[in-house]
Design a protein around this motif. Structure first.
Motif, PDB file in Angstrom:
ATOM      1  N   ALA A 231       0.812  -1.220   0.000  1.00  0.00           N
ATOM      2  CA  ALA A 231       0.000   0.000   0.000  1.00  0.00           C
ATOM      3  C   ALA A 231       0.846   1.270   0.000  1.00  0.00           C
ATOM      4  O   ALA A 231       0.422   2.302   0.502  1.00  0.00           O
ATOM      5  CB  ALA A 231      -0.949  -0.008   1.208  1.00  0.00           C
ATOM      6  N   MET A 281      -1.006  -0.339 -12.205  1.00  0.00           N
ATOM      7  CA  MET A 281      -0.343   0.112 -10.982  1.00  0.00           C
ATOM      8  C   MET A 281      -0.584   1.608 -10.746  1.00  0.00           C
ATOM      9  O   MET A 281      -0.756   2.045  -9.616  1.00  0.00           O
ATOM     10  CB  MET A 281       1.169  -0.179 -11.049  1.00  0.00           C
ATOM     11  N   ASP A 283      -3.237   3.308 -11.707  1.00  0.00           N
ATOM     12  CA  ASP A 283      -4.618   3.373 -11.197  1.00  0.00           C
ATOM     13  C   ASP A 283      -4.644   3.112  -9.699  1.00  0.00           C
ATOM     14  O   ASP A 283      -5.297   3.811  -8.930  1.00  0.00           O
ATOM     15  CB  ASP A 283      -5.483   2.295 -11.873  1.00  0.00           C
ATOM     16  N   LYS A 284      -3.926   2.061  -9.300  1.00  0.00           N
ATOM     17  CA  LYS A 284      -3.909   1.676  -7.888  1.00  0.00           C
ATOM     18  C   LYS A 284      -3.288   2.776  -7.030  1.00  0.00           C
ATOM     19  O   LYS A 284      -3.812   3.125  -5.976  1.00  0.00           O
ATOM     20  CB  LYS A 284      -3.089   0.386  -7.704  1.00  0.00           C
ATOM     21  N   LEU A 287      -5.499   5.812  -6.221  1.00  0.00           N
ATOM     22  CA  LEU A 287      -6.571   5.644  -5.230  1.00  0.00           C
ATOM     23  C   LEU A 287      -6.138   6.171  -3.857  1.00  0.00           C
ATOM     24  O   LEU A 287      -6.973   6.453  -3.003  1.00  0.00           O
ATOM     25  CB  LEU A 287      -6.954   4.159  -5.088  1.00  0.00           C
ATOM     26  N   HIS A 288      -4.820   6.265  -3.636  1.00  0.00           N
ATOM     27  CA  HIS A 288      -4.329   6.714  -2.328  1.00  0.00           C
ATOM     28  C   HIS A 288      -4.352   8.235  -2.164  1.00  0.00           C
ATOM     29  O   HIS A 288      -4.226   8.730  -1.054  1.00  0.00           O
ATOM     30  CB  HIS A 288      -2.903   6.203  -2.096  1.00  0.00           C
TER      31      HIS A 288
ATOM     32  N   SER B  50       0.722  -8.235  -6.852  1.00  0.00           N
ATOM     33  CA  SER B  50       0.887  -6.831  -6.448  1.00  0.00           C
ATOM     34  C   SER B  50      -0.030  -5.916  -7.246  1.00  0.00           C
ATOM     35  O   SER B  50      -0.281  -4.789  -6.840  1.00  0.00           O
ATOM     36  CB  SER B  50       2.348  -6.394  -6.627  1.00  0.00           C
ATOM     37  N   SER B  51      -0.550  -6.392  -8.372  1.00  0.00           N
ATOM     38  CA  SER B  51      -1.446  -5.556  -9.172  1.00  0.00           C
ATOM     39  C   SER B  51      -2.897  -5.677  -8.706  1.00  0.00           C
ATOM     40  O   SER B  51      -3.775  -5.020  -9.248  1.00  0.00           O
ATOM     41  CB  SER B  51      -1.341  -5.944 -10.654  1.00  0.00           C
ATOM     42  N   THR B  53      -6.307  -5.467  -6.266  1.00  0.00           N
ATOM     43  CA  THR B  53      -6.960  -4.557  -5.329  1.00  0.00           C
ATOM     44  C   THR B  53      -8.117  -5.328  -4.712  1.00  0.00           C
ATOM     45  O   THR B  53      -8.806  -6.051  -5.414  1.00  0.00           O
ATOM     46  CB  THR B  53      -7.505  -3.325  -6.074  1.00  0.00           C
ATOM     47  N   ASP B  64      -4.959  -2.571  -0.839  1.00  0.00           N
ATOM     48  CA  ASP B  64      -3.988  -2.955  -1.862  1.00  0.00           C
ATOM     49  C   ASP B  64      -3.618  -4.419  -1.710  1.00  0.00           C
ATOM     50  O   ASP B  64      -3.521  -4.932  -0.607  1.00  0.00           O
ATOM     51  CB  ASP B  64      -2.721  -2.109  -1.716  1.00  0.00           C
ATOM     52  N   GLY B  65      -3.384  -5.043  -2.834  1.00  0.00           N
ATOM     53  CA  GLY B  65      -2.897  -6.412  -2.803  1.00  0.00           C
ATOM     54  C   GLY B  65      -4.019  -7.427  -2.885  1.00  0.00           C
ATOM     55  O   GLY B  65      -5.200  -7.090  -2.868  1.00  0.00           O
ATOM     56  N   ASP B  84     -11.033   1.006 -16.592  1.00  0.00           N
ATOM     57  CA  ASP B  84      -9.936   1.137 -15.631  1.00  0.00           C
ATOM     58  C   ASP B  84     -10.380   0.580 -14.276  1.00  0.00           C
ATOM     59  O   ASP B  84     -11.510   0.101 -14.132  1.00  0.00           O
ATOM     60  CB  ASP B  84      -9.482   2.601 -15.492  1.00  0.00           C
ATOM     61  N   LEU B  85      -9.484   0.684 -13.310  1.00  0.00           N
ATOM     62  CA  LEU B  85      -9.755   0.139 -11.984  1.00  0.00           C
ATOM     63  C   LEU B  85     -10.992   0.773 -11.352  1.00  0.00           C
ATOM     64  O   LEU B  85     -11.778   0.103 -10.686  1.00  0.00           O
ATOM     65  CB  LEU B  85      -8.523   0.334 -11.099  1.00  0.00           C
ATOM     66  N   ASP B  86     -11.159   2.079 -11.574  1.00  0.00           N
ATOM     67  CA  ASP B  86     -12.316   2.778 -11.009  1.00  0.00           C
ATOM     68  C   ASP B  86     -13.624   2.123 -11.438  1.00  0.00           C
ATOM     69  O   ASP B  86     -14.520   1.901 -10.625  1.00  0.00           O
ATOM     70  CB  ASP B  86     -12.321   4.239 -11.477  1.00  0.00           C
TER      71      ASP B  86
END
Lengths: 412, 125
Positions: A231, A281, A283-284, A287-288, B50-51, B53, B64-65, B84-86
């Protein structure tokens, strides 16, 4: 199920477990050399035992136990004390020892590995030695490969690593469990070192060279860290940045090893697989809502990666992101990069206005004069452009750089 | 009858495979895929954990993770084509409303071969 794993499987296990095992052994012995020797010994025993008895369920735990016992045995023998029981007996008993069960906890691994990497980043060591040490101790690369990557003789690299180890042996290695602030600080230092490893490999034109393989090692180290710190947005950003840069590996140089500019690269040669992972990555990380230099650089790289042709590049977004990057890490080099985006958006005169204040700080910088020359050329101020290109050629770091500018000069 | 075969391995090991080793494994797998071509339906190779969520359905927390607890069991999966992730998280939240409890792990797919064994090879240069 087969009881005899093939040797390459064992090797992959040992390589994969190495950072965890050496890191744990360093915590026990507080001595880098002893930790490494103990790991080597444990590997030898694994090569002997695993084909016969089958692989252990937790390879890292097995190697830590066996390595620890072997080293203790050695230390005790030095003191003429009694020997420990053989490996398997010692390992079977491990689960009964609450101390051991606690020590093999995943949370410990995390700080162990961070410490191991952090030790390699000792501020007394110059950057190149930090890299060499991390590659040797954490990644476990043979000295011959590291020497080849740095283009020096194996013996010279051996001495360099020995000297670096001696230097940190006398330094205070922080063995206490770090607090949150300290952990964040260590992580930032280690993250920067991983990017150093990457950049060391990035300059090599030959994708098959030892030096270029450092890019893969850096990405591997980042993945290792991410598995433990999933994270951390900057760490996520760094992985994304390296993946995008590395995705262009097959497009960045021509047959003679001369660099090809981003806008001239064959984008079909870019690795879509690495780009796809990098975009996820980013995108992830976003989010933070905790932006930082690596995330912003990754986002800039991603804009280029998304454009299937140079003319599709979203330069307004690039300019905005460089502005954000300047805010985080003010630097004339970043302003220079932003000026390139400004030239695409608002023309060469606007870009020239942006870089005029950089003339003093970047006077000795090859790229400054090269970029300034192209702006002047676009404004048809050929005499001044010619002077700027001349300065650039004088400051070029490689024949390829000089050759590129000479072409621009000839084109005036 | 349809079955899912779920693939597990230690990432500390697989992420240390050399390119040659990876290629050799893929080549061996292709042979098996070919042998059972009629049985193989869509094949998906996932990106590294690691990619991933994870959306915790009880409180909507995004983590994460990958989902690492062992208390719950894997009950099913969706394959979705998203921007996308959203957008993925939006879908997961809608699913949560319909079916609270547990978690959703969103994991990007690295290689997807809807035609199964016939197309299962990597085209990345």
């Amino acid at each position: 199920m087969t009881r005899t794993p093939d040797p390459s499987w064992i090797e992959a296990r040992l390589t994969g477990a190495r950072p965890q095992v050496v890191a744990a052994l360093l915590r026990y012995f507080r001595d880098l050399d002893l930790a490494e020797e103990a790991f080597q010994e444990a590997c030898l025993r694994a090569l002997k035992n695993w084909p016969e008895k089958g692989p252990p369920r937790d390879a890292a735990a097995w190697l830590i136990m066996v390595g620890r016992n072997a080293a203790l045995d050695y230390v005790r023998r030095q003191r003429r004390l009694t020997q420990l029981p053989p490996d398997d007996a010692a390992f079977e008993g491990a689960a009964d020892q609450p101390d051991m069960a606690e020590r093999l906890d995943a949370a410990d691994y995390r700080d162990d590995i961070l410490r191991l990497l952090f030790v390699c980043c000792h501020p007394d060591l110059p950057g190149t030695q930090q890299i060499a040490l991390a590659l040797r101790i954490v990644s476990g690369l043979p000295v011959s490969r590291i020497a080849a990557a740095f283009l020096i003789k194996e013996k010279a690299m051996e001495q360099r690593i020995t000297r670096a180890k001696a230097r940190i042996a006398n330094a205070d290695i922080p063995f206490d469990t770090p607090g949150p602030a300290e952990r964040a600080e260590r992580l930032a230092t280690v993250t920067a070192m991983v990017y150093l490893v990457f950049n060391e490999g990035y300059t090599d034109a030959n994708p098959a060279s030892e030096r270029a393989s450092l890019c893969d090692e850096a990405i591997r180290l980042a993945r290792l860290l991410l598995r433990m710190f999933p994270a951390e947005p900057e760490l996520i950003g760094l992985l994304a940045l390296m993946l995008i840069q590395h995705s262009r590996q097959n497009a960045r140089f021509d047959k003679d090893g001369a660099p090809i500019l981003l806008e001239d690269q064959d984008r079909k040669q870019w690795s879509r697989r690495m780009i796809a992972e990098a975009l996820v990555m980013i995108d992830k990380a976003m989010l933070h809502h905790r932006p930082g230099p690596y995330q912003i650089q990754a986002a800039i790289a991603a804009i280029h990666a998304r454009a299937s042709r140079p003319e599709d590049t979203d330069w307004a977004e690039v300019e905005a992101l460089y502005r954000a990057l300047e805010h985080h890490v003010p630097s004339p080099v970043i302003t220079l990069n932003r000026a390139v985006a400004v030239s695409k958006l608002h023309g060469a005169q606007a870009a020239l206005d942006v870089i005029e204040p950089l003339a003093a700080p970047l006077d000795g910088y090859f790229y400054f004069h090269g970029v300034r020359g192209t702006f002047l050329r676009d404004l048809a101020r050929n005499d001044e452009a010619s002077d700027a290109f001349g300065r650039a050629i004088a400051l070029a770091n490689t024949p390829a750089e000089a050759g590129h500018i000479r072409q621009l000069l000839d084109g005036l | 009858m349809l079955y899912a075969i779920l693939c597990y391995h230690d990432e500390n090991v697989t992420s240390n495979w050399s390119a040659e080793h990876d290629a050799a494994v893929i080549a061996r797998l292709k042979k098996v895929h070919g042998k059972w071509a009629d049985q193989f339906k869509p094949i998906a190779r996932l990106m590294p954990s690691s990619s991933a969520t994870t959306l915790r359905k009880s409180d909507g927390m995004v983590l994460d993770g990958p989902y690492a607890e062992t208390k719950e069991q894997l009950l099913g999966f969706y394959i979705v084509d998203i921007r996308d992730l959203d957008q993925g998280l939006q879908i997961a939240r809608d699913l949560t409303e319909a079916n609270p409890g547990g978690v959703y792990e969103l994991r990007p797919i690295m290689g997807y071969y809807p035609d199964g064994a016939a197309a299962a090879h990597d085209t990345d240069p």
